[in-house]
Design a protein around this motif. Structure first.
Motif, mmCIF file in Angstrom:
data_model
loop_
_atom_site.group_PDB
_atom_site.id
_atom_site.type_symbol
_atom_site.label_atom_id
_atom_site.label_comp_id
_atom_site.label_asym_id
_atom_site.label_seq_id
_atom_site.Cartn_x
_atom_site.Cartn_y
_atom_site.Cartn_z
ATOM 1 N N ASN A 1 -17.369 -44.824 -17.211
ATOM 2 C CA ASN A 1 -17.505 -44.522 -15.801
ATOM 3 C C ASN A 1 -18.841 -43.939 -15.393
ATOM 4 O OD1 ASN A 1 -15.659 -45.151 -13.955
ATOM 5 N ND2 ASN A 1 -14.850 -43.096 -13.699
ATOM 6 N N PHE A 2 -19.520 -43.310 -16.341
ATOM 7 C CA PHE A 2 -20.651 -42.478 -15.961
ATOM 8 C C PHE A 2 -21.743 -43.215 -15.196
ATOM 9 C CE2 PHE A 2 -24.328 -39.793 -16.329
ATOM 10 C CZ PHE A 2 -23.797 -38.564 -15.990
ATOM 11 N N PRO A 3 -22.202 -44.388 -15.680
ATOM 12 C CA PRO A 3 -23.270 -45.073 -14.930
ATOM 13 C C PRO A 3 -22.912 -45.299 -13.469
ATOM 14 C CG PRO A 3 -22.971 -46.102 -17.060
ATOM 15 C CD PRO A 3 -21.866 -45.105 -16.919
ATOM 16 N N SER A 4 -21.678 -45.675 -13.211
ATOM 17 C CA SER A 4 -21.333 -45.928 -11.809
ATOM 18 C C SER A 4 -21.232 -44.620 -11.025
ATOM 19 C CB SER A 4 -20.047 -46.748 -11.717
ATOM 20 O OG SER A 4 -18.931 -45.922 -11.824
ATOM 21 N N LEU A 5 -20.858 -43.541 -11.700
ATOM 22 C CA LEU A 5 -20.842 -42.236 -11.019
ATOM 23 C C LEU A 5 -22.234 -41.880 -10.528
ATOM 24 C CD1 LEU A 5 -18.623 -39.846 -13.179
ATOM 25 C CD2 LEU A 5 -18.126 -40.831 -10.971
ATOM 26 N N VAL A 6 -23.225 -42.167 -11.376
ATOM 27 C CA VAL A 6 -24.609 -41.846 -11.004
ATOM 28 C C VAL A 6 -25.081 -42.792 -9.910
ATOM 29 C CG1 VAL A 6 -26.993 -41.779 -11.810
ATOM 30 C CG2 VAL A 6 -25.176 -40.895 -13.249
ATOM 31 N N ARG A 7 -24.821 -44.094 -10.102
ATOM 32 C CA ARG A 7 -25.354 -45.081 -9.181
ATOM 33 C C ARG A 7 -24.793 -44.899 -7.778
ATOM 34 N NH1 ARG A 7 -23.974 -49.297 -11.869
ATOM 35 N NH2 ARG A 7 -22.367 -49.786 -10.384
ATOM 36 N N THR A 8 -23.504 -44.612 -7.684
ATOM 37 C CA THR A 8 -22.896 -44.499 -6.360
ATOM 38 C C THR A 8 -23.057 -43.103 -5.764
ATOM 39 O OG1 THR A 8 -20.806 -43.865 -7.342
ATOM 40 C CG2 THR A 8 -21.122 -46.193 -6.908
ATOM 41 N N GLY A 9 -23.617 -42.191 -6.536
ATOM 42 C CA GLY A 9 -23.805 -40.846 -6.010
ATOM 43 C C GLY A 9 -22.540 -40.002 -6.075
ATOM 44 N N LEU B 1 -21.478 -38.570 -8.480
ATOM 45 C CA LEU B 1 -21.748 -37.409 -9.321
ATOM 46 C C LEU B 1 -22.025 -36.169 -8.466
ATOM 47 C CD1 LEU B 1 -21.983 -36.740 -12.341
ATOM 48 C CD2 LEU B 1 -24.422 -37.091 -12.152
ATOM 49 N N ASP B 2 -22.601 -36.383 -7.290
ATOM 50 C CA ASP B 2 -22.835 -35.271 -6.364
ATOM 51 C C ASP B 2 -21.551 -34.505 -6.087
ATOM 52 O OD1 ASP B 2 -25.343 -36.193 -6.218
ATOM 53 O OD2 ASP B 2 -25.341 -36.660 -4.085
ATOM 54 N N THR B 3 -20.488 -35.266 -5.861
ATOM 55 C CA THR B 3 -19.208 -34.644 -5.548
ATOM 56 C C THR B 3 -18.770 -33.736 -6.694
ATOM 57 O OG1 THR B 3 -18.786 -36.931 -5.004
ATOM 58 C CG2 THR B 3 -17.212 -35.354 -4.243
ATOM 59 N N LEU B 4 -19.031 -34.187 -7.920
ATOM 60 C CA LEU B 4 -18.634 -33.371 -9.061
ATOM 61 C C LEU B 4 -19.475 -32.104 -9.136
ATOM 62 C CD1 LEU B 4 -18.082 -36.030 -11.871
ATOM 63 C CD2 LEU B 4 -16.560 -35.295 -10.050
ATOM 64 N N LEU B 5 -20.753 -32.237 -8.778
ATOM 65 C CA LEU B 5 -21.637 -31.078 -8.823
ATOM 66 C C LEU B 5 -21.239 -30.021 -7.803
ATOM 67 C CD1 LEU B 5 -25.017 -32.903 -9.287
ATOM 68 C CD2 LEU B 5 -24.207 -31.063 -10.729
ATOM 69 N N LEU B 6 -20.446 -30.434 -6.821
ATOM 70 C CA LEU B 6 -20.050 -29.492 -5.778
ATOM 71 C C LEU B 6 -18.818 -28.695 -6.154
ATOM 72 C CD1 LEU B 6 -20.638 -31.752 -2.679
ATOM 73 C CD2 LEU B 6 -21.930 -29.747 -3.360
ATOM 74 N N ARG B 7 -18.322 -28.915 -7.364
ATOM 75 C CA ARG B 7 -17.121 -28.199 -7.770
ATOM 76 C C ARG B 7 -17.432 -27.239 -8.911
ATOM 77 N NH1 ARG B 7 -13.734 -33.631 -7.879
ATOM 78 N NH2 ARG B 7 -13.487 -33.911 -5.634
ATOM 79 N N PRO B 8 -16.754 -26.112 -8.902
ATOM 80 C CA PRO B 8 -17.109 -25.062 -9.866
ATOM 81 C C PRO B 8 -16.577 -25.327 -11.269
ATOM 82 C CG PRO B 8 -15.304 -24.328 -8.486
ATOM 83 C CD PRO B 8 -15.689 -25.683 -7.997
ATOM 84 N N ARG B 9 -16.888 -26.484 -11.819
ATOM 85 C CA ARG B 9 -16.470 -26.796 -13.186
ATOM 86 C C ARG B 9 -17.592 -27.512 -13.901
ATOM 87 N NH1 ARG B 9 -11.470 -25.217 -15.192
ATOM 88 N NH2 ARG B 9 -10.124 -24.762 -13.417
ATOM 89 N N TYR C 1 -31.503 -34.196 -12.751
ATOM 90 C CA TYR C 1 -30.773 -35.175 -11.960
ATOM 91 C C TYR C 1 -31.260 -35.183 -10.522
ATOM 92 C CZ TYR C 1 -26.966 -37.070 -9.202
ATOM 93 O OH TYR C 1 -26.223 -37.780 -8.302
ATOM 94 N N ARG C 2 -31.501 -36.374 -10.007
ATOM 95 C CA ARG C 2 -31.771 -36.491 -8.570
ATOM 96 C C ARG C 2 -30.762 -37.460 -7.989
ATOM 97 N NH1 ARG C 2 -37.001 -40.148 -7.602
ATOM 98 N NH2 ARG C 2 -35.722 -40.753 -5.845
ATOM 99 N N SER C 3 -30.141 -37.040 -6.937
ATOM 100 C CA SER C 3 -29.048 -37.869 -6.445
ATOM 101 C C SER C 3 -29.596 -39.042 -5.649
ATOM 102 C CB SER C 3 -28.117 -37.029 -5.571
ATOM 103 O OG SER C 3 -28.800 -36.610 -4.433
#
Lengths: 321, 266
Positions: free
Chosen positions: B85-93, B95-103, B261-263
């Motif tokens: 999943n990871f490449p698509s998480l980065v490509r679609t952005g 990953l930003d959503t994950l960065l917004l959570r305290p985990r 990382y740059r979104s």
């Protein structure tokens, strides 16, 4: 000490272009997304953050929410540097991207919420209370048990909003929350934001292209263009600066000609219709009407309503954006 | 413990959402069965022509195949967030959503996907293990069972670690780098056979760089009663930890890379 204090924030992206034919290296261009932006926001404020596409609004939001690290300048949110100690920071903020979902696509909304409860470690009692409040305020009850993918855009946005507020953040970033919503949903969303801001004292920074949103919600507005802050202050005052022209269209019975009008009026003619642009400050509307009536009997007259989008477009033009 | 609970709850929810499309799920699981079953068939047919390969009997080889299948596909089931999943998480952005959570990011990426279809592949692997241990007449002891569990556990970490390499490249270049597949999927294909049948450069690659030999082959050989390179029995319990070490190293590198990382998009 203000709640958000941003000082001389700057961020530059390097964009690599596709290699041109016959050249070995790719051209790189630096895009200055932010160039020395400073502002401060007090706790409990509801601030509009506007600017054309590519002005640097989202970059600001990303820096303040800790996703991006700036190249220069400083920012403090509630005494924290957002990009250091990310987890501690994001625990206290909520972000809604209008174009990006934070909930799980195939699962019922309530399941997404309960997972968010675990992610944010919200105590059960606080969660129940907050959920009840949000369900009531955003009218979520009818679709709480429906998978997200089956919701309408308006319902989904409400669910997203609730999801980002479950952990009762002290600061909420909204990135184009009303994009694509119908009038009713928009109004409901605005009412809710007002409620959340007043009732819970949540500080809200609203990024949008919908000027109606700004006009309905924010007294204070910041305008960003080409990575620089161009205006920061009262919305009505900003508008009055650009609200200098009115346009009316009229048609006479029997096709009478226009009387001579004072300087400063622009007249254009389309068939039997005259379009007159004038400035009410120089020529009061009552006087103009008297003049017009003296030339013949007016059959139709329409005054073009003041359109906030036109004002903003005029403002962007003048600021060279 | 809270992280484990979160992971389990996420898995449960994702499974539920996969089952929203039951027919598609069934068909794809069946397809996986055919695919991995075919792979095992090929091994059966090839190996059947030899009496032995070096010191390994066909039964031994089935066992090695089974170890790799079970380990690799368990990783794909439970670590789908990283392995796929990871490449698509980065490509679609996203990953930003994950960065917004305290985990932690790795935790959240792991929580973001599951691939239960691969259970069919694991089943083929288990069949190969049973067939292999029968034909090799393995005398099962607690020690051997422990060695096997340990090998699979560290093997999963090893494979996750190797996929993290791809994730790290992804953070820097946004697009995924297919080259890394050479040691992830390539490693799987090569190391379903014991490492000592390969020439020296490959042996070194799969012992040091991507230590499949240490995590899977040493304990497998111990279980089969034919220690790899004649190493003493205790090595079978120590060497699998190489997978854990590799994972830890790449985890730290990943955390470092996340700082750059740059979104994408707005």
């Amino acid at each position: 000490m203000p709640y958000i204090a941003v000082d001389q924030l700057s961020k530059t992206f390097t964009v690599r272009k596709k290699r041109e034919k016959g050249r070995l290296t790719r051209e790189k261009t630096a895009v200055h997304a932010l160039q020395g932006v400073s502002f401060s926001v007090e706790q409990g404020e509801l601030v509009g953050y506007i600017g054309p596409n590519g002005a640097g609004k989202s970059t600001t939001v990303k820096i303040l929410s800790g996703i991006l690290t700036p190249d220069g300048g400083s920012a403090l949110v509630g005494g924290r540097v957002p990009w250091q100690n990310r987890k501690e920071h994001v625990r206290r903020i909520g972000v809604v991207f209008g174009q990006r979902s934070q909930l799980w696509w195939d699962v019922p909304v309530i399941d997404s919420f309960s997972l968010l409860k675990d992610i944010y470690r919200v105590p059960t009692e606080a969660y129940q209370k907050r959920l009840a409040e949000l369900t009531e305020a955003l009218d979520l009850a009818p679709f709480l048990r429906t998978p997200l993918r089956l919701l309408s855009l308006g319902q989904r946005m409400r669910a997203e909003l609730a999801g980002s507020l479950l952990h009762s953040p002290e600061l909420l970033f909204l990135d184009e929350p009303t994009i694509g919503l119908d009038a009713v949903s928009k109004l409901a969303l605005r009412d809710f934001l007002k409620y959340e801001n007043e009732k819970n004292g949540t500080t809200i920074l609203l990024t949008t292209h919908d000027m109606e949103d700004i006009a309905a919600l924010c007294r204070r507005v910041m305008v960003l263009g080409h990575g620089k802050k161009l205006y920061d202050g009262d919305l009505p005052e900003l508008l009055s600066r650009y609200d200098t022209q009115r346009v009316i269209t009229l048609r006479y019975d029997g096709g009478a000609a226009l009387p001579p009008l004072p300087d400063g009026c622009q007249v254009s003619r389309e068939g039997a219709d005259y379009k007159i642009a004038y400035s009410p400050q120089a020529l009061p509307t009552a006087r103009l009407l008297t003049l017009l009536q003296s030339a013949g009997s007016i059959r139709e007259l329409t005054a073009q309503p003041e359109n906030i989008d036109h004002l903003i477009a005029a403002m962007y033009r003048e600021m060279g954006l | 413990m809270n992280t484990v609970k979160l992971y389990l709850r996420s898995m449960q929810m994702l499974m539920k959402s996969q089952l929203q499309y039951p027919v598609s799920f069934l068909m794809q699981t069946l397809a996986q069965l055919v695919m991995e079953g075919g792979e095992f068939m090929a091994v059966l047919l090839i190996v059947d022509r030899f009496d032995h390969l070096n010191q390994w009997t066909p039964g031994n080889l089935y066992f090695f195949f089974g170890m790799m299948s079970v380990t690799f596909y368990l990783t794909e089931i439970f670590g789908r967030g990283i392995t796929g999943n990871f490449p698509s998480l980065v490509r679609t952005g996203q990953l930003d959503t994950l960065l917004l959570r305290p985990r932690g990011i790795v935790t959240q990426v792991l929580c973001s996907a599951v691939d239960p279809r691969r259970v069919a592949c694991v089943a083929v692997g288990v069949a190969a293990l049973i067939l292999g241990s029968r034909q090799s007449a393995v005398q099962w002891t607690t020690g051997k069972a422990l060695a096997m569990a340990e090998a699979i556990l560290f093997g999963v970490l090893l494979i996750l670690g190797l996929f993290l390499i791809e994730a790290i490249f992804c953070i820097h270049s946004v697009k995924s780098i297919e080259l890394v597949n050479a040691i992830t999927y390539g490693g799987r294909s090569a190391c379903q056979y014991p490492v000592d049948i390969f020439p020296r450069p490959l042996r070194l690659l799969f012992t040091i760089a991507a230590p499949f030999a240490l995590t899977l082959h040493v304990p497998s050989a111990y279980i089969l009663g034919k220690p790899l390179y004649g190493w003493p029995a205790w090595t079978a319990f120590v060497s699998p930890a190489a997978g854990g070490v590799l994972f830890l190293m790449l985890y730290l590198l990943f955390a470092r890379a996340m700082r750059y990382y740059r979104s994408t998009g707005s």
